[in-house]
Design a protein around this motif. Structure first.
Motif, short mmCIF file in Angstrom:
data_model
loop_
_atom_site.label_atom_id
_atom_site.label_comp_id
_atom_site.label_asym_id
_atom_site.label_seq_id
_atom_site.Cartn_x
_atom_site.Cartn_y
_atom_site.Cartn_z
N THR A 270 0.85 -1.19 0.00
CA THR A 270 0.00 0.00 0.00
C THR A 270 0.89 1.24 0.00
O THR A 270 2.01 1.21 0.50
N GLU A 300 -6.69 -0.75 -3.87
CA GLU A 300 -6.31 -0.96 -2.48
C GLU A 300 -4.90 -0.49 -2.12
O GLU A 300 -4.63 -0.19 -0.96
N THR A 301 -3.98 -0.46 -3.10
CA THR A 301 -2.65 0.01 -2.75
C THR A 301 -2.53 1.52 -2.95
O THR A 301 -1.56 2.14 -2.52
N GLY A 302 -3.50 2.11 -3.64
CA GLY A 302 -3.48 3.56 -3.86
C GLY A 302 -2.37 4.02 -4.79
O GLY A 302 -1.93 5.16 -4.74
N ARG A 324 -5.25 5.88 -1.10
CA ARG A 324 -5.89 4.57 -1.20
C ARG A 324 -7.36 4.59 -1.65
O ARG A 324 -8.03 5.59 -1.52
#
Ligand code: DHE
Length: 547
Positions: A270, A300-302, A324
């Motif tokens: 992330t 989700e990891t942005g 994120r």
């Protein structure tokens, strides 16, 4: 039973394979095999998009059993039934799920989620079909369609798209697709239409053929939402890219045949806490106009990945740490800056696709921004701005996008105004329009979810701009069902805007066309074949990023 976490999918969308009783732990409510299969299907069709396959949450809350067990069965059942102002649909009161199904889903959520299988190059190649080879395709347009003003309309639950003429409003053709096509995208030349189903099935449709038809097909995983094609000069119609939710990966393909060339996993760390995430889903993808690059937004990891397609063997990817839960977004009016919703903390991230770097991350002032591609307009006080509405609040936010002539406003929220309510998904205007349209299809109030708010752009100069409500659901002439009004899309000339009136599969749905100048009803498209229409994509506007 199989050990916890072992998962044998029964669904088509999860690939082949026999069903077995899912893994349960002591204390989990027991589901029969038939119940599990049904719950699983509902979860993938209705829930996984927001809550994730592994139920780790993003747009929706995490639903891992450590959390669901604390909430308990009654809470889960009621939440699914009534929804929430934060954006959870009211599946029960809208009539989309039966009480028995909701009871089942509440029990399913108390069980441990299980991991579906991977889907790599071998599976892709097995699914790949070229139905009409390039050599057998026409060399010029063979039909009489006005392609530039054609609308590609998702018929969600029918597993089809409709091609509707923008002038006559006639349904010209219906084409079979994957389940619940999410978006349509056009090749740079305007000849090829790419559509991607929720089940990851990609169709390549040749609009020059008579009639237009699918010339190639590919499955890129088991769940997906996005597809795009190369638009940089010299690469028109050359490559396509599609992003999957499961497995978390994107695939680069030949633009004319969909032959998969390279699969790239998005699993990784992330951007903020630098922790490993097993399910970083690919959300929106757009094609840069400034470089031979795709802008790939990893939820989700942005991370915003700028994937350079000049040399696929020696792939260069610029990974930008943004924010994120990246979701949907669009370009500013110059096509240089990309603005994307980051809904973990109610923000919008802005990327400069010319310099390949992050410009900034701004708080929007609302709850869970959800712009679609957003709306670009000339604000009477602040110059060029890009606007977003919100899933979780009535806020509409305007962000300055002109760092040259309006430097003091650039990349700042210059204004927020209040619309009808939360549950908004899409906001829309057109360079020729003086109006800004905001839908609210997920609002739990039936009157709000079946109408849209319209702001006069010039009124934004005032202290507290008001809006007019267009009762689109009522205009459709349909009296049954939730009549959710969703996603405005302009015609090519920017003189009219089309809205879907989205009901259940068994009920009537429609498309309502509004005259943009007079804000009056222009036409209603009602047809037995128009089953659950959602997204509508005008060929010219989609191809040229006009919004
Ligand atoms: Fe969408 C765009 C994902 C629910 C209709 N939707 C997008 C994009 C993503 C996405 C990543 C951007 C694609 C791009 O630009 O490359 N959508 C998701 C979800 O994860 C979510 C929240 C839940 C799910 O299970 O899918 C979700 N979306 C919906 C719906 O319920 C809608 C209304 C109907 C449906 O098909 O299920 C819906 N999404 C759309 C549409 C667009 C879209 C019409 C394109 C809008 C545009 O104007 O560009």
């Amino acid at each position: 039973t199989t050990p916890g976490g072992q998962y044998q999918p029964s669904l088509d969308v999860l690939g082949k394979g026999a069903t077995e009783q899912p893994g349960t732990k002591p204390g989990d409510p027991n589901l029969t095999k038939a119940e599990f299969d049904k719950a699983n299907q509902i979860y993938f069709e209705r829930c996984a998009g927001c809550h994730g396959v592994l139920r780790k949450g993003a747009t929706g809350k995490p639903l891992t059993p450590d959390l669901t067990k604390k909430l308990g069965f009654d809470y889960l059942r009621d939440f699914i039934t009534y929804g929430s102002p934060g954006g959870m649909p009211n599946w029960g009161t809208s009539g989309q799920l039966e009480a028995a199904d909701i009871d089942l889903m509440a029990r399913y959520l108390l069980n441990t989620p299980a991991q579906p299988p991977e889907f790599g190059m071998k599976e892709m190649k097995d699914s790949w079909k070229v139905l009409v080879p390039v050599a057998q395709r026409p060399t010029k347009k063979m039909n009489k369609l006005d392609i530039d003003n054609l609308f590609s309309v998702t018929l969600r639950d029918a597993g089809e798209i409709a091609l509707i003429d923008g002038t006559t409003k006639k349904i010209e053709h219906i084409i079979k697709s994957g389940y619940a096509v999410h978006i349509s995208r056009m090749s740079a030349s305007g000849r090829y239409l790419y559509i991607i189903g929720r089940d990851s099935k990609l169709n390549l449709i040749d609009l020059w053929m008579d009639p237009p038809q699918t010339v190639a097909e590919l499955k890129i995983g088991t769940e997906a939402r996005s597809v795009e094609t190369s638009k940089f000069k010299g690469y028109e119609d050359k490559y396509a890219i599609a992003g999957a939710y499961w497995p978390p990966q994107y695939v680069l393909m030949d633009g004319a045949t969909l032959e998969p060339i390279k699969v790239v996993s998005t699993r990784g760390m992330t951007e903020d806490t630098q922790e490993y995430h097993p399910e970083p889903r690919v959300a929106s993808i757009v094609a840069s106009h400034f470089k031979p690059e795709f802008v790939v937004n990893v939820k989700e990891t942005g991370q915003v990945l700028l994937v350079n397609y000049q040399d696929l063997k020696n792939l260069k990817v610029t990974a930008i740490e943004a924010e994120r839960f990246l979701h949907d977004g669009g370009f500013d009016k110059t096509g240089r800056y990309f603005l994307v919703a980051a809904n973990a903390r109610h923000k919008v991230a802005i990327v400069d696709t010319k310099e390949d770097k992050l410009v900034g991350v701004v708080e929007t002032g609302g709850q869970t921004p959800h712009p679609g591609r957003g709306a670009n307009l000339e604000h009477p006080k602040f110059g060029p701005v890009w606007a977003t509405s919100h899933l979780g609040s009535e806020t509409i936010s305007f962000i300055g996008t002109d760092p040259e002539k309006h430097k003091q406003f650039a990349w700042k929220v210059v204004q927020t105004v209040e619309g009808q309510g939360g549950g908004s998904l899409f906001i829309k205007t057109h360079p020729k329009s003086e109006n800004l349209y905001v839908d609210t299809p997920l609002n739990t109030d039936a009157e709000i979810s079946s109408s849209v708010a319209v702001f006069k752009i010039k009124d934004l100069a005032g202290e507290k701009p008001t809006y007019k409500v267009l009762p689109i659901g009522q205009w459709s002439g349909i009296s049954e069902g939730a009549r959710r009004v969703v996603q405005g899309e302009f015609n090519k000339d920017g003189t009219e805007i089309w809205f879907s009136v989205w009901n259940n599969k068994a009920q009537d749905s429609a498309i309502v066309v509004v005259d943009d100048k007079t804000l009056t009803l222009k036409a209603v498209i009602r047809d037995r074949r128009l089953v659950t229409p959602t997204g509508k994509f005008n060929v010219f506007n989609t191809r040229n990023d006009v919004y």
